[in-house]
Design an enzyme around this catalytic site. Structure first.
Site, mmCIF file in Angstrom:
data_model
loop_
_atom_site.group_PDB
_atom_site.id
_atom_site.type_symbol
_atom_site.label_atom_id
_atom_site.label_comp_id
_atom_site.label_asym_id
_atom_site.label_seq_id
_atom_site.Cartn_x
_atom_site.Cartn_y
_atom_site.Cartn_z
ATOM 1 N N ASP A 54 -1.914 5.325 -8.342
ATOM 2 C CA ASP A 54 -1.494 6.515 -7.624
ATOM 3 C C ASP A 54 -1.406 7.717 -8.553
ATOM 4 O O ASP A 54 -1.450 7.593 -9.782
ATOM 5 C CB ASP A 54 -0.127 6.271 -6.972
ATOM 6 C CG ASP A 54 -0.224 5.431 -5.705
ATOM 7 O OD1 ASP A 54 -1.351 5.173 -5.255
ATOM 8 O OD2 ASP A 54 0.835 5.041 -5.177
ATOM 9 N N LYS A 76 -2.171 9.856 -3.432
ATOM 10 C CA LYS A 76 -1.860 10.530 -2.176
ATOM 11 C C LYS A 76 -0.749 11.526 -2.490
ATOM 12 O O LYS A 76 0.351 11.141 -2.860
ATOM 13 C CB LYS A 76 -1.396 9.536 -1.114
ATOM 14 C CG LYS A 76 -2.450 8.516 -0.727
ATOM 15 C CD LYS A 76 -1.923 7.501 0.265
ATOM 16 C CE LYS A 76 -1.660 8.110 1.613
ATOM 17 N NZ LYS A 76 -2.892 8.570 2.280
ATOM 18 N N MET A 189 10.207 12.581 -1.048
ATOM 19 C CA MET A 189 9.169 13.406 -0.406
ATOM 20 C C MET A 189 9.755 14.440 0.539
ATOM 21 O O MET A 189 9.254 14.667 1.642
ATOM 22 C CB MET A 189 8.171 12.498 0.341
ATOM 23 C CG MET A 189 7.485 11.475 -0.553
ATOM 24 S SD MET A 189 6.492 10.278 0.360
ATOM 25 C CE MET A 189 7.777 9.277 1.140
#
Length: 261
Positions: A54, A76, A189
């Site tokens: 990642d 991502k 997030m």
């Protein structure tokens, strides 16, 4: 790396777990610094033929890969061009069927907001052998590294982990219910939706002056912490130029600062 492998072999009675060709190991790289790797993940890095990683896996961690290992980026990142989850999963299956030892390496822990469960389900459906190696989840690590105890006697009796992704859409957390718990909330997030989250928590009954903080790039040399209140955190973060990735901390533990040497 050899000394790490020897130490792990000693702990496990003289043998390492077998990373067989055609299998996938899903592993957590923790937050940033290689010092936060488990011995199991360090071993996997040394044994893997292909590492599908990642965006938040530190370059210093990737540098521990075996000579000749192939590194494939599958990051991502919110608001930026990103690999599609279906494509990542298909690639893991494809590599395993080629007889590779595949390490799927994620920042933090693969099963804490890392979509590890989705990938394991796909591997099972495809008949691919797998192993899950836990990692130090970024939320808890961010607390410790910035001097905040996750739990403290007389302060809190629980700790809530929540996602801020899609904070006001279908499947979003019930912010009003979380506000009523009056326990600290760690939000992954959540930077993009911080104003929405703060407003929802206050609408749910959480005090506007509740201590709050944001910890960016935990476990790296770019780590920063800002402290404010629930009502002012979004503006304070914007004024400080704080950007994702960051962990948001809402609750009384955000007022503590026990940073050591």
């Amino acid at each position: 790396m050899t000394s790490i492998l020897q130490h792990l072999a000693h702990l496990q009675g003289g043998h390492l777990p077998e990373f067989t060709p055609g299998s996938v190991w899903l592993a957590g790289a923790g937050p940033g610094d290689p010092a936060h790797l488990t011995l199991g993940v360090a071993t996997a890095l040394h044994l893997a033929d292909v590492i599908v990683h990642d965006a938040l896996v530190d370059d210093r961690v990737l540098a521990l890969a075996a000579p000749g290992a192939v590194l494939e980026f599958a990051g991502k990142r919110g608001g930026k061009p990103s690999a599609q989850q279906a494509d990542i999963t298909s690639r893991l299956i494809e590599l395993a069927r080629q007889g590779r030892r595949v390490l799927r390496l994620k920042g933090g822990d693969p099963f804490i907001f890392g979509r590890g469960g989705e990938e394991v389900a796909a591997l099972i459906a495809a008949g691919i052998p797998f192993r899950v190696l836990p990692g130090l989840t970024s939320g808890l690590a961010a607390l410790a590294l910035s001097g905040m105890p996750g739990t403290m006697r007389g302060v809190n009796q629980a700790l809530v982990l929540a996602t801020g992704h899609g904070a006001d859409g279908e499947g979003a957390p019930d912010w009003a219910a979380l506000a009523r718990l009056d326990q600290p909330i760690l939000i992954y997030m959540g930077m993009k939706n911080l104003p929405i989250i703060a407003a929802a928590l206050m609408e749910g009954g959480m005090q506007a002056d509740k201590p709050a903080a944001a910890i960016a790039w935990a476990g790296t040399d770019k780590q920063r912490r800002i402290t404010a209140t629930l009502a002012t955190l979004a503006d304070t973060a914007a004024q400080a130029g704080l950007e994702a990735p960051a962990i948001l901390v809402i609750g009384d533990i955000a007022a503590t600062d026990f940073r050591g040497l």
